[in-house]
Scaffold this motif. Structure first.
Motif, PDB file in Angstrom:
ATOM      1  N   ASN A 108       0.833  -1.202   0.000  1.00  0.00           N
ATOM      2  CA  ASN A 108       0.000   0.000   0.000  1.00  0.00           C
ATOM      3  C   ASN A 108       0.870   1.255   0.000  1.00  0.00           C
ATOM      4  N   GLY A 109       0.277   2.340  -0.390  1.00  0.00           N
ATOM      5  CA  GLY A 109       0.932   3.636  -0.311  1.00  0.00           C
ATOM      6  C   GLY A 109      -0.109   4.735  -0.286  1.00  0.00           C
ATOM      7  N   ASN A 110       0.327   5.941  -0.063  1.00  0.00           N
ATOM      8  CA  ASN A 110      -0.630   7.048  -0.066  1.00  0.00           C
ATOM      9  C   ASN A 110      -0.751   7.627  -1.470  1.00  0.00           C
ATOM     10  N   VAL A 111      -1.882   8.251  -1.744  1.00  0.00           N
ATOM     11  CA  VAL A 111      -2.141   8.864  -3.050  1.00  0.00           C
ATOM     12  C   VAL A 111      -2.701  10.262  -2.809  1.00  0.00           C
ATOM     13  N   TYR A 112      -2.167  11.235  -3.561  1.00  0.00           N
ATOM     14  CA  TYR A 112      -2.707  12.598  -3.494  1.00  0.00           C
ATOM     15  C   TYR A 112      -2.471  13.299  -4.826  1.00  0.00           C
ATOM     16  N   VAL A 113      -3.253  14.321  -5.087  1.00  0.00           N
ATOM     17  CA  VAL A 113      -3.095  15.136  -6.289  1.00  0.00           C
ATOM     18  C   VAL A 113      -1.894  16.053  -6.092  1.00  0.00           C
ATOM     19  N   GLU A 114      -1.029  16.069  -7.094  1.00  0.00           N
ATOM     20  CA  GLU A 114       0.163  16.917  -6.980  1.00  0.00           C
ATOM     21  C   GLU A 114      -0.232  18.372  -6.714  1.00  0.00           C
ATOM     22  N   GLY A 115       0.424  18.947  -5.714  1.00  0.00           N
ATOM     23  CA  GLY A 115       0.147  20.326  -5.338  1.00  0.00           C
ATOM     24  C   GLY A 115      -1.016  20.474  -4.378  1.00  0.00           C
ATOM     25  N   LYS A 116      -1.712  19.370  -4.067  1.00  0.00           N
ATOM     26  CA  LYS A 116      -2.865  19.436  -3.163  1.00  0.00           C
ATOM     27  C   LYS A 116      -2.786  18.337  -2.099  1.00  0.00           C
ATOM     28  N   GLN A 117      -1.596  18.069  -1.640  1.00  0.00           N
ATOM     29  CA  GLN A 117      -1.411  16.972  -0.695  1.00  0.00           C
ATOM     30  C   GLN A 117      -2.201  17.177   0.592  1.00  0.00           C
ATOM     31  N   ASP A 118      -2.274  18.397   1.067  1.00  0.00           N
ATOM     32  CA  ASP A 118      -2.949  18.666   2.342  1.00  0.00           C
ATOM     33  C   ASP A 118      -4.441  18.354   2.285  1.00  0.00           C
ATOM     34  N   THR A 119      -5.050  18.534   1.123  1.00  0.00           N
ATOM     35  CA  THR A 119      -6.504  18.365   1.028  1.00  0.00           C
ATOM     36  C   THR A 119      -6.932  17.071   0.349  1.00  0.00           C
ATOM     37  N   THR A 120      -6.019  16.407  -0.352  1.00  0.00           N
ATOM     38  CA  THR A 120      -6.432  15.216  -1.107  1.00  0.00           C
ATOM     39  C   THR A 120      -5.725  13.933  -0.681  1.00  0.00           C
ATOM     40  N   ASN A 121      -4.818  14.007   0.257  1.00  0.00           N
ATOM     41  CA  ASN A 121      -4.024  12.830   0.619  1.00  0.00           C
ATOM     42  C   ASN A 121      -4.891  11.691   1.161  1.00  0.00           C
ATOM     43  N   ILE A 122      -4.733  10.499   0.593  1.00  0.00           N
ATOM     44  CA  ILE A 122      -5.447   9.298   1.039  1.00  0.00           C
ATOM     45  C   ILE A 122      -4.421   8.251   1.439  1.00  0.00           C
ATOM     46  N   GLU A 123      -4.499   7.795   2.657  1.00  0.00           N
ATOM     47  CA  GLU A 123      -3.577   6.769   3.141  1.00  0.00           C
ATOM     48  C   GLU A 123      -4.045   5.379   2.696  1.00  0.00           C
ATOM     49  N   MET A 124      -3.119   4.432   2.701  1.00  0.00           N
ATOM     50  CA  MET A 124      -3.429   3.013   2.516  1.00  0.00           C
ATOM     51  C   MET A 124      -4.242   2.717   1.252  1.00  0.00           C
TER      52      MET A 124
END
Length: 394
Positions: A108-124
């Motif tokens: 597993n890893g985290n996924v987020y939209v580049e430049g929007k890590q604070d609001t889009t980060n999803i763990e696992m």
């Protein structure tokens, strides 16, 4: 009959009454939670998986030769194995992956939209190494964009599942061309049930990359003709051994079996609690029967005198049953509290929804009905006491 007299009658047999109350309390708590668990296990096991459970086979392998564990020898081995498996009659598609669907955990890893890590980060989020044929092997449905091709090998192009796309972009068709920390999104596929303990079991991200090492093994997936599943399973071991004898074939299972294992904990606990609650219900009925019979024998003279003074059989019957109803009512009230306490304890071990009020109330009615049935015969015997016999014994 007066409630005061009923309470006095129960207090005369404190130990027996207390034991019966404990029994009724535990029975209701077990009954309520076993129904809750059974209902949840049924709902979970009937969720859409997005997979062909019966015709997809998963093979778990691990090289025993150290030279075969690392790339490029590992990649060459996997391609030779896939070529051999495709030669088996009934195999429609074969593909490699670092992990299969319907797992409890994995890579597993985290996924987020580049430049929007604070609001889009999803763990696992499950990270899946995929090749072009995995799309057909898992019978995926493409919703937007395209699937990964051979040209995407070891690039930063990725495909994600619909639910993950909606979580990141609110609308999955907006995901195409977007850049994430995992790569550039070129396609969105329909949801598949991937990992139990991911942020969401329908999240998934797919790369087309080589597996650098296989210290913990790898997976081969087959899509098989429905009528050929059994025959294909019998040939898998020999086919893989002919390609490379220095390989540990750890298991060959269908996704149906993995799906059963996926919810085994809930199903097993539901069965256990159902058996226990059933046994407790039987024991509660036996105890209620014994309690009413013993009490009726003890009060034969009193009942006979009441009959001599004009009490009808129906009144005597209601008096005997009223004691059982009062005991069951108190036990049910305590059982209501015990049901919620047990649910809270179970929720610390497994994922369990809140206990709806109607469930223990229905359980209490079931308990009352069972106790009434168990008490009916002793109460009926009590009404047959002859006034003449009772008065002679005084």
């Amino acid at each position: 009959m007066s409630l005061t007299l009923l309470f006095k009658s129960l207090l005369q047999r404190k130990v027996i009454t207390a034991l019966l109350l404990v029994q009724l309390t535990l029975t209701l708590a077990l009954l309520s939670n076993s129904v809750l668990l059974s209902s949840q296990a049924y709902q979970l096991s009937n969720q859409p998986t997005g997979l062909q459970l019966d015709t997809t086979l998963a093979i778990e392998l691990k090289p025993t030769d150290e030279n075969l564990i690392v790339h490029p020898a590992l990649g060459d081995l996997i391609q030779r194995q896939l070529a051999a498996l495709r030669q088996i009659g009934g195999v429609r598609h074969a593909a490699f992956s670092n992990q299969t669907p319907l797992l409890f955990g994995g890579m597993n890893g985290n996924v987020y939209v580049e430049g929007k890590q604070d609001t889009t980060n999803i763990e696992m989020v499950p990270y899946n190494f995929a090749e072009a044929e995995l799309f057909d092997t898992l019978q995926m449905t493409l919703l937007h964009g395209r699937w990964l091709s051979a040209e995407d090998k070891n690039t930063d192009n990725v495909v994600i599942t619909d639910k993950l796309a909606k979580q990141l972009f609110s609308d999955s068709h907006l995901a195409i061309g977007q850049q994430t920390n995992g790569g550039n999104i070129v396609g969105v596929v329909a949801d598949m049930m991937y990992q139990r303990f991911a942020s969401d079991q329908y999240f998934g991200l797919f790369f087309n990359r080589d597996l650098n090492r296989a210290d913990y093994g790898y997976r081969l997936l087959l899509q098989v003709e429905p009528q050929a599943v059994a025959a294909v399973r019998q040939q898998i071991y020999d086919s893989l051994r002919q390609v490379e004898p220095e390989i540990d074939i750890q298991q060959v299972v269908s996704l149906r079996q993995l799906h059963r294992d996926y919810f085994e904990q809930e199903r097993g606990l539901a069965i256990l609690l159902s058996v226990l609650s059933g046994l407790m219900l039987v024991v509660a009925m036996i105890s209620a029967y014994s309690h009413a019979l013993f009490h009726g024998v003890q009060q034969q003279n009193e009942i006979g005198v009441k009959r001599a003074l004009g009490a009808s059989k129906q009144r005597i019957l209601v008096e005997v049953l009223s004691e059982s109803w009062l005991t069951t009512g108190i036990g049910a009230a305590l059982g209501l509290l015990a049901s919620y306490l047990l649910q809270q304890q179970l929720a610390t071990v497994i994922s369990l929804p809140a206990l709806p009020l109607w469930l223990p109330l229905c359980g209490a009615l079931t308990l009352l009905l069972c106790v009434t049935i168990a008490t009916w015969y002793p109460a009926a015997i009590a009404t047959r006491v002859s006034p003449a016999t009772a008065t002679k014994a005084l």
